[in-house]
Design an enzyme around this catalytic site. Structure first.
Site, PDB file in Angstrom:
ATOM      1  N   ASP A  57      91.319 -22.491 -34.869  1.00 46.00           N
ATOM      2  CA  ASP A  57      90.533 -23.606 -35.386  1.00 46.00           C
ATOM      3  C   ASP A  57      91.164 -24.182 -36.659  1.00 46.00           C
ATOM      4  OD1 ASP A  57      87.835 -24.988 -35.392  1.00 46.00           O
ATOM      5  OD2 ASP A  57      87.733 -24.040 -37.356  1.00 46.00           O
TER       6      ASP A  57
ATOM      7  N   GLU B  37      94.310 -26.075 -32.623  1.00 44.68           N
ATOM      8  CA  GLU B  37      93.577 -27.326 -32.845  1.00 44.68           C
ATOM      9  C   GLU B  37      94.421 -28.138 -33.815  1.00 44.68           C
ATOM     10  OE1 GLU B  37      89.425 -29.344 -34.325  1.00 44.68           O
ATOM     11  OE2 GLU B  37      90.158 -27.558 -35.314  1.00 44.68           O
TER      12      GLU B  37
HETATM   13  C1  GLC Z   1      86.925 -27.492 -35.721  1.00 44.22           C
HETATM   14  C2  GLC Z   1      85.904 -27.354 -34.622  1.00 44.22           C
HETATM   15  C3  GLC Z   1      84.648 -28.068 -35.046  1.00 44.22           C
HETATM   16  C4  GLC Z   1      84.139 -27.405 -36.310  1.00 44.22           C
HETATM   17  C5  GLC Z   1      85.217 -27.377 -37.387  1.00 44.22           C
HETATM   18  C6  GLC Z   1      84.844 -26.476 -38.511  1.00 44.22           C
HETATM   19  O1  GLC Z   1      87.293 -28.800 -35.927  1.00 44.22           O
HETATM   20  O2  GLC Z   1      86.412 -27.840 -33.418  1.00 44.22           O
HETATM   21  O3  GLC Z   1      83.678 -28.056 -34.040  1.00 44.22           O
HETATM   22  O4  GLC Z   1      83.022 -28.093 -36.772  1.00 44.22           O
HETATM   23  O5  GLC Z   1      86.441 -26.907 -36.894  1.00 44.22           O
HETATM   24  O6  GLC Z   1      85.018 -25.133 -38.156  1.00 44.22           O
END
Ligand code: GLC
Length: 572
Positions: free
Chosen positions: A237, A297
């Site tokens: 993440d 991500e």
């Molecule tokens: C990432 C996740 C999102 C979350 C953020 C904070 O972007 O995909 O859903 O709110 O991280 O952890």
């Protein structure tokens, strides 16, 4: 290239042969997809599927999905053609950011089940040849995590330096101008110790201090702990936010304000530090001990940034997601062509997504309101036949649509409450999976945590399974082909007819075999002819493998209805 090791290294060679002879029929049916003639690894042939656990399947009818629910759907996933599921965070959490605020990295939130339910899910996954990928949130914990509770208790607490604490600039003034992605200052004052702590996301998600070796160690060990428990990899993440400028310089302010009403800012001093890559290399080393895969991500604004995430000689993420593909928000062959060319120019394996739990569903983003099902099929036929690994989002295969809240008081996602009405939050793309046409789409007997859209009556697994022309049937056909056709598994990608503004077409070819994909991205009927002599097929004829209802092939040309599609074998 690392392969999937099937044998313990301590067996002698003859023993291996004997074992292989005994086991191979089992291995071939249960584990192996077509051979990796090109040295491709399992994740390069796999189809990944993202599950938002609150919304996938509710085994105990409390209105929220759970792990036993996921386990009960392994047959569905296998039948669909899914090889690995990425489950968004299911660890204990106060659920402020629906799991992305973790209070214990080594357990399961009771709402979703127990560690033994998790083990059962892994075991059932194995039986169905579905691997489990968990979500790892390295940047921040919950403010209820014991580490943070200790950290905030005193300036001398053992975990004080596990987070980022600073004095304010002056009374009532945070240390600098950094803005939280979710609105307001990125600093929160805590009166126990009269200092501010830093949070890139919600105030309930304090950032960990990755410059502290103790933090690094416990996080690396945590991934190892899960690999030992049977996890096949992690989706990492928000990796770009791991490090901040130690001097905390102010970010440059840009013109205008965002949906939360904050000044726009360039996140120059709190994102994308080179140290991120050092940590990714370390996470990768641990992953390699277990032949696991790391998905990123990775929001990037150009391909050079994306390329960097693969690492030197491929020593960071095997699968950084190409989110630039999702920014092509219209059916534009020229835009898609240039984005695909860009990701193909990077030094790693492309990873395609068209929706996720933070992005409006592809059904709405690409749909024109009249031909949405045809467009959903078109998009499925598109990204599932590209060279690279696709990550589907649950429900995409049945044409699930966004169900955005219409009243502020119904919003669950905090950014939707603070940003209303400009920002409605992400509830719309997180609604329960639509299993059948009964109440609550068969997700739960109790009212689910988010309401299903009324389109569940037609767009659900049970109904679409019976309709050979449904979005689901198209996805199944394409996924089955993708798993068996050598050109789709191993082949290169060559863009065709690059001047055509309406039909997106390309060839996937491998050792004299090829598949041609043609997608009419326009609302008018279109025709096209292909000269494949340059690609080594001077006398090519096309044989339809999968096609929309009115697509035709013949006389050297193809004809496609509005938003029609054709996937054809190239015969010499
Ligand atoms: C990432 C996740 C999102 C979350 C953020 C904070 O972007 O995909 O859903 O709110 O991280 O952890």
């Amino acid at each position: 290239m690392r392969g999937r090791s099937l044998m313990p290294s301590s067996f002698s060679f003859p023993t291996c042969l004997l074992l292989f002879a005994l086991l191979s029929p089992l291995l071939l049916t249960a584990q192996m997809r077509p051979t990796d003639a090109e040295g491709h690894q399992w994740w390069q042939h796999a189809v990944f599927y993202e599950i938002y656990p609150r919304s996938f399947a509710d085994s105990n009818n409390d209105g929220v999905g759970d792990l036993n629910g996921i386990t009960s759907k392994m047959g569905y996933l296998r039948d669909l053609g899914v090889d690995a599921i990425w489950i968004t965070p299911c660890y204990p959490s106060p659920q402020v950011d629906f799991g992305y605020d973790i209070s214990d990295y080594r357990n399961i939130d009771p709402m979703y089940g127990t560690l033994s339910d998790f083990d059962h899910m892994v075991a059932e996954g194995k039986k169905h040849d579905v691997r489990i990928i968990l979500d790892f949130v390295p940047n921040h914990t919950s403010d209820q995590h014991p580490w943070f509770l200790d950290s905030k208790s005193s300036r001398n607490a053992p975990h004080r330096d596990w987070y980022i604490w600073r004095d304010g600039k002056g009374p009532g003034q945070p240390p600098n101008n950094w803005i939280s992605l979710f609105g307001g200052s990125a600093w929160k004052f805590d009166s126990t110790t009269n200092q501010y702590y830093y949070h890139y996301f919600y105030a309930q998600q304090p950032d960990l201090n990755w410059r502290n070796p103790a933090v690094e160690k416990v996080m690396l060990d945590t991934t190892r702990w899960w690999y030992k428990r049977g996890v096949a990899g992690f989706r990492l993440d928000a990796v770009d936010t791991l490090f901040e400028d130690p001097e905390l310089k102010d970010n440059p302010v840009l013109p205008g304000r965002n949906a939360q009403g904050d000044p726009n800012m360039e996140n120059k001093y709190n994102t994308n530090f080179p140290e991120v890559h050092t940590e990714l290399q370390k996470l990768r080393k641990v992953a390699d001990e277990s032949d696991a895969v790391l998905i990123g991500e990775t929001w990037t604004s150009n391909v050079a940034q994306l390329d960097r995430y693969y690492g030197e000689g491929g020593n960071e993420l095997q699968m950084p997601m190409d989110f630039m593909f999702t920014t092509v928000n219209k059916l534009s062959p020229p835009d898609f062509r240039s984005q695909i060319a860009a990701v193909n120019s990077a030094h790693g394996w492309p990873v395609f997504v068209i929706s996720n739990h933070d992005i409006v569903r592809s059904y709405n983003r690409y749909g024109d309101g009249k031909n949405n099902d045809a467009i959903a099929k078109l998009m499925g036929a598109f990204y599932l036949t590209l060279r690279g690994t696709p990550i589907m989002y649950y429900g995409e295969e049945i044409g699930m649509e966004n169900n955005d809240p219409t009243r502020q008081e119904d919003v669950k996602d905090p950014i939707g409450r603070t940003g209303w009405p400009k920002e409605k939050g992400r509830d719309g793309e997180r609604t329960p999976m639509q299993w059948n046409g009964s109440t609550n789409a068969g997700f739960s007997r109790k009212d689910p945590w988010l309401p299903v859209p009324s389109s569940y009556k037609t767009h659900n697994v049970a109904t679409e399974s019976k309709d050979p022309n449904s979005v689901l049937s198209l996805y199944k056909k394409v996924l089955a082909l993708r798993h068996t056709n050598e050109a789709l598994l191993e082949g290169n990608y060559v863009a065709l007819n690059q001047d055509d503004p309406n039909i997106m077409s390309y060839l996937r070819s491998y050792k004299g075999k090829a598949v041609l994909v043609a997608l009419n991205m326009s609302a008018a009927p279109q025709k096209a002819a292909f000269d494949l002599s340059q690609q080594g097929f001077p006398k090519a004829t096309l044989k339809s493998l999968i096609a929309s209802q009115a697509a035709t092939v013949g006389g050297g040309q193809i004809s496609l209805e509005p938003f029609g599609l054709l996937i054809a074998e190239v015969a010499q």
